[in-house]
Design a protein around this motif. Sequence first.
Motif, PDB file in Angstrom:
ATOM      1  N   ASP A   1       0.820  -1.212   0.000  1.00  0.00           N
ATOM      2  CA  ASP A   1       0.000   0.000   0.000  1.00  0.00           C
ATOM      3  C   ASP A   1       0.855   1.263   0.000  1.00  0.00           C
ATOM      4  N   ASN A   2       2.024   1.189   0.661  1.00  0.00           N
ATOM      5  CA  ASN A   2       2.845   2.389   0.785  1.00  0.00           C
ATOM      6  C   ASN A   2       3.732   2.641  -0.434  1.00  0.00           C
ATOM      7  N   ASP A   3       3.704   1.731  -1.404  1.00  0.00           N
ATOM      8  CA  ASP A   3       4.507   1.940  -2.625  1.00  0.00           C
ATOM      9  C   ASP A   3       3.842   1.234  -3.810  1.00  0.00           C
ATOM     10  N   PRO A   4       2.622   1.639  -4.181  1.00  0.00           N
ATOM     11  CA  PRO A   4       1.889   0.921  -5.228  1.00  0.00           C
ATOM     12  C   PRO A   4       2.473   1.075  -6.626  1.00  0.00           C
ATOM     13  N   LEU A   5       3.344   2.078  -6.817  1.00  0.00           N
ATOM     14  CA  LEU A   5       3.957   2.287  -8.135  1.00  0.00           C
ATOM     15  C   LEU A   5       5.370   1.719  -8.198  1.00  0.00           C
ATOM     16  N   LEU A   6       5.684   0.830  -7.281  1.00  0.00           N
ATOM     17  CA  LEU A   6       7.030   0.255  -7.197  1.00  0.00           C
ATOM     18  C   LEU A   6       7.521  -0.263  -8.541  1.00  0.00           C
ATOM     19  N   PHE A   7       6.731  -1.087  -9.201  1.00  0.00           N
ATOM     20  CA  PHE A   7       7.177  -1.706 -10.449  1.00  0.00           C
ATOM     21  C   PHE A   7       7.196  -0.710 -11.603  1.00  0.00           C
ATOM     22  N   TYR A   8       6.271   0.231 -11.605  1.00  0.00           N
ATOM     23  CA  TYR A   8       6.252   1.231 -12.678  1.00  0.00           C
ATOM     24  C   TYR A   8       7.492   2.110 -12.607  1.00  0.00           C
ATOM     25  N   ARG A   9       7.885   2.475 -11.397  1.00  0.00           N
ATOM     26  CA  ARG A   9       9.069   3.309 -11.235  1.00  0.00           C
ATOM     27  C   ARG A   9      10.322   2.559 -11.692  1.00  0.00           C
ATOM     28  N   ARG A  10      10.436   1.291 -11.310  1.00  0.00           N
ATOM     29  CA  ARG A  10      11.629   0.516 -11.686  1.00  0.00           C
ATOM     30  C   ARG A  10      11.661   0.246 -13.183  1.00  0.00           C
ATOM     31  N   ILE A  11      10.509  -0.094 -13.751  1.00  0.00           N
ATOM     32  CA  ILE A  11      10.473  -0.382 -15.190  1.00  0.00           C
ATOM     33  C   ILE A  11      10.727   0.885 -15.993  1.00  0.00           C
ATOM     34  N   ALA A  12      10.225   2.015 -15.509  1.00  0.00           N
ATOM     35  CA  ALA A  12      10.509   3.285 -16.185  1.00  0.00           C
ATOM     36  C   ALA A  12      12.006   3.564 -16.204  1.00  0.00           C
ATOM     37  N   ALA A  13      12.696   3.277 -15.084  1.00  0.00           N
ATOM     38  CA  ALA A  13      14.142   3.478 -15.037  1.00  0.00           C
ATOM     39  C   ALA A  13      14.848   2.555 -16.020  1.00  0.00           C
ATOM     40  N   LEU A  14      14.402   1.309 -16.099  1.00  0.00           N
ATOM     41  CA  LEU A  14      14.991   0.367 -17.054  1.00  0.00           C
ATOM     42  C   LEU A  14      14.725   0.836 -18.486  1.00  0.00           C
ATOM     43  N   ALA A  15      13.536   1.364 -18.728  1.00  0.00           N
ATOM     44  CA  ALA A  15      13.200   1.843 -20.074  1.00  0.00           C
ATOM     45  C   ALA A  15      14.061   3.030 -20.471  1.00  0.00           C
ATOM     46  N   LYS A  16      14.353   3.906 -19.524  1.00  0.00           N
ATOM     47  CA  LYS A  16      15.219   5.051 -19.828  1.00  0.00           C
ATOM     48  C   LYS A  16      16.613   4.584 -20.235  1.00  0.00           C
ATOM     49  N   GLU A  17      17.029   3.464 -19.664  1.00  0.00           N
ATOM     50  CA  GLU A  17      18.355   2.919 -19.969  1.00  0.00           C
ATOM     51  C   GLU A  17      18.371   2.127 -21.268  1.00  0.00           C
ATOM     52  N   LYS A  18      17.333   1.328 -21.527  1.00  0.00           N
ATOM     53  CA  LYS A  18      17.384   0.349 -22.602  1.00  0.00           C
ATOM     54  C   LYS A  18      16.576   0.710 -23.857  1.00  0.00           C
ATOM     55  N   LEU A  19      15.594   1.587 -23.744  1.00  0.00           N
ATOM     56  CA  LEU A  19      14.829   1.948 -24.937  1.00  0.00           C
ATOM     57  C   LEU A  19      15.658   2.823 -25.870  1.00  0.00           C
ATOM     58  N   GLU A  20      15.533   2.550 -27.161  1.00  0.00           N
ATOM     59  CA  GLU A  20      16.087   3.461 -28.154  1.00  0.00           C
ATOM     60  C   GLU A  20      15.323   4.784 -28.105  1.00  0.00           C
ATOM     61  N   PRO A  21      15.955   5.909 -28.460  1.00  0.00           N
ATOM     62  CA  PRO A  21      15.194   7.162 -28.544  1.00  0.00           C
ATOM     63  C   PRO A  21      13.981   6.993 -29.464  1.00  0.00           C
ATOM     64  N   GLY A  22      12.839   7.447 -29.028  1.00  0.00           N
ATOM     65  CA  GLY A  22      11.604   7.256 -29.784  1.00  0.00           C
ATOM     66  C   GLY A  22      10.913   5.943 -29.477  1.00  0.00           C
ATOM     67  N   GLY A  23      11.544   5.089 -28.652  1.00  0.00           N
ATOM     68  CA  GLY A  23      10.950   3.814 -28.282  1.00  0.00           C
ATOM     69  C   GLY A  23       9.734   3.991 -27.383  1.00  0.00           C
ATOM     70  N   LYS A  24       8.879   2.977 -27.354  1.00  0.00           N
ATOM     71  CA  LYS A  24       7.604   3.053 -26.643  1.00  0.00           C
ATOM     72  C   LYS A  24       7.608   2.147 -25.411  1.00  0.00           C
ATOM     73  N   LEU A  25       6.943   2.635 -24.368  1.00  0.00           N
ATOM     74  CA  LEU A  25       6.723   1.873 -23.152  1.00  0.00           C
ATOM     75  C   LEU A  25       5.218   1.756 -22.929  1.00  0.00           C
ATOM     76  N   TYR A  26       4.734   0.533 -22.751  1.00  0.00           N
ATOM     77  CA  TYR A  26       3.300   0.276 -22.560  1.00  0.00           C
ATOM     78  C   TYR A  26       3.099  -0.432 -21.221  1.00  0.00           C
ATOM     79  N   PHE A  27       2.082   0.006 -20.480  1.00  0.00           N
ATOM     80  CA  PHE A  27       1.749  -0.601 -19.198  1.00  0.00           C
ATOM     81  C   PHE A  27       0.266  -0.951 -19.136  1.00  0.00           C
ATOM     82  N   GLU A  28      -0.041  -2.055 -18.450  1.00  0.00           N
ATOM     83  CA  GLU A  28      -1.382  -2.242 -17.903  1.00  0.00           C
ATOM     84  C   GLU A  28      -1.341  -1.729 -16.472  1.00  0.00           C
ATOM     85  N   ILE A  29      -2.453  -1.122 -16.017  1.00  0.00           N
ATOM     86  CA  ILE A  29      -2.408  -0.415 -14.736  1.00  0.00           C
ATOM     87  C   ILE A  29      -3.638  -0.713 -13.877  1.00  0.00           C
ATOM     88  N   ASN A  30      -3.520  -0.380 -12.611  1.00  0.00           N
ATOM     89  CA  ASN A  30      -4.641  -0.360 -11.681  1.00  0.00           C
ATOM     90  C   ASN A  30      -5.556   0.800 -12.062  1.00  0.00           C
TER      91      ASN A  30
END
Length: 295
Positions: A218-247
Amino acid sequence: MTIQSAFAGIMEAIRPLYDAREASNIAHLVMEHVTGLGKLDRIIHKDGDLPPAQEALYQQALQSLLELRPVQHITGKSWFYGMELTVSEQVLIPRPETEELVEWILLDHPTQPAWRLLDIGTGSGCIPIALKKQWPAADIWAMDVSTSALAVATRNAGIQHTPVRFVHQDVLSPDASKVLPSLNIIVSNPPYIRESERTGMQQQVQAFEPGIALFVPDNDPLLFYRRIAALAKEKLEPGGKLYFEINEALGQEVVALLVKEGFEDVRLKQDMFGKDRMVRCTKKEAAPADTTSPS
């Protein structure tokens, strides 16, 4: 016991648990599992008796239904994007909302690009397998922390003849990105149900689907979104897309997180029921080099 009376028996037993339409769908799935016959053949042979082995399987299935076990776990199968997939208690049962996420990706890229794509938290493998079916030239990767889930996903990829590179890795680990190439698309249906929401869920989900794939603190519901966003910033090519299913309750929070992390074209999308269910964003293109000569 005839095929017809067996079907009627399931309907009568589970009527208090499901609405009439869902009960009928479940009864048909169980009877196909028990008899090996499609709906039309069961109608034609409705007065035929179940052999002892089939009647034993029927009784076992009926008991499992009364214990609120999902029908997909009883049959070991679930349909996703036109494919019959193997499922077990080690993976989430694929949902129609996740089909909509796959459809959104495909509609965004109708030319079947030969890109590199990663699915994080792949579970049954439903997302990467569906995309590989549509994009056979794509290099598709899939990651999960569960070896049991990866075994199910690998089996499904083999059945569907869709080569996918499966990686055993915890996305929360600092080392998660080391084995990955640069990517054009990252997609994820990560755990997003808050622990406080657990009590409002169906017993079929709470008791029989893997909590590791469902719940976040409950105290960190965006835990995975934050980590995946950081990974995407590192690994996505410029112009690359990130897609999520969400609560559905956290759509604006996910959007704000992605904007804060520097992604652009952040879009929140509703599912077929009008609930906030998906988010897409783009990694910014590299700024053009300044070619002007110093004065």
